[in-house]
Design a protein around this motif. Structure first.
Motif, mmCIF file in Angstrom:
data_model
loop_
_atom_site.group_PDB
_atom_site.id
_atom_site.type_symbol
_atom_site.label_atom_id
_atom_site.label_comp_id
_atom_site.label_asym_id
_atom_site.label_seq_id
_atom_site.Cartn_x
_atom_site.Cartn_y
_atom_site.Cartn_z
ATOM 1 N N THR A 61 2.885 10.197 22.112
ATOM 2 C CA THR A 61 1.434 10.018 21.573
ATOM 3 C C THR A 61 1.758 9.481 20.259
ATOM 4 O O THR A 61 2.678 9.863 19.007
ATOM 5 C CB THR A 61 0.818 11.881 21.173
ATOM 6 O OG1 THR A 61 0.646 12.453 22.398
ATOM 7 C CG2 THR A 61 -0.183 11.600 20.794
ATOM 8 N N ASP A 81 0.135 8.787 25.365
ATOM 9 C CA ASP A 81 -1.366 8.278 25.036
ATOM 10 C C ASP A 81 -0.905 7.657 23.515
ATOM 11 O O ASP A 81 -0.928 8.165 22.427
ATOM 12 C CB ASP A 81 -2.336 9.370 24.516
ATOM 13 C CG ASP A 81 -3.757 9.606 23.933
ATOM 14 O OD1 ASP A 81 -4.225 8.053 23.739
ATOM 15 O OD2 ASP A 81 -4.515 10.045 24.262
ATOM 16 N N ARG A 96 -2.378 5.481 28.866
ATOM 17 C CA ARG A 96 -3.601 5.484 27.750
ATOM 18 C C ARG A 96 -3.386 4.674 26.914
ATOM 19 O O ARG A 96 -2.455 5.207 25.884
ATOM 20 C CB ARG A 96 -4.059 7.119 28.120
ATOM 21 C CG ARG A 96 -5.894 6.183 27.053
ATOM 22 C CD ARG A 96 -6.677 7.254 26.266
ATOM 23 N NE ARG A 96 -7.780 7.558 26.122
ATOM 24 C CZ ARG A 96 -7.335 7.943 24.824
ATOM 25 N NH1 ARG A 96 -6.261 8.391 24.525
ATOM 26 N NH2 ARG A 96 -8.430 7.020 23.681
ATOM 27 N N THR A 98 -4.771 2.502 23.951
ATOM 28 C CA THR A 98 -6.576 2.485 23.321
ATOM 29 C C THR A 98 -6.489 1.045 22.627
ATOM 30 O O THR A 98 -7.736 0.541 22.843
ATOM 31 C CB THR A 98 -6.227 3.218 21.741
ATOM 32 O OG1 THR A 98 -5.669 3.166 21.154
ATOM 33 C CG2 THR A 98 -6.470 4.810 22.465
#
Length: 121
Positions: A61, A81, A96, A98
């Motif tokens: 993360t 992420d 994921r 962004t």
């Protein structure tokens, strides 16, 4: 062999160095690195950049950081992420990004991906 990531912390919960003293280095500029180890499992949260060259299993993360999975590296049971992901190795799990996901020529991704921008080399 499996190595579990465990951080050493002082009484205030701040990270400590091996010798027990804290570094006076801006942690926003730290670069993380998982080298060529047999098996490394855990959860990693970083701020700027993390490069994985070996085998990692777990969660990665970073709200603003860049993850690099090098050619030959394997990330399994992944929940990734991050802001930017640059994949050249194998990822088994979900990604994921962004901001941007870059899949290099040697990338192999098995799982779900979501990204604002996707680049395939």
């Amino acid at each position: 062999m499996t190595t579990q990531a465990v951080a050493s912390r002082d009484e205030r919960g701040q990270p400590k160095l091996v010798n027990g003293s804290r570094a006076n280095v801006n942690k926003d500029n730290w670069l993380g690195f998982v080298g060529d180890v047999v098996n490394f499992t855990g959860e990693v949260c970083f701020k700027s950049m993390l490069r994985i060259d070996g085998n990692f299993s777990g969660n990665v993360t970073s709200e603003n950081g860049t993850l690099i999975v090098s050619t030959g590296a394997q990330v399994t049971k992944a929940q990734i992420d991050v802001a930017v992901a640059k994949i050249n190795g194998t990822v088994e799990g979900n990604i994921r990004a962004t901001k941007e996901l870059v899949l290099g020529r040697t990338a192999n991704v098995i799982g779900h991906v979501a990204a604002s921008a996707l680049v395939v080399e």
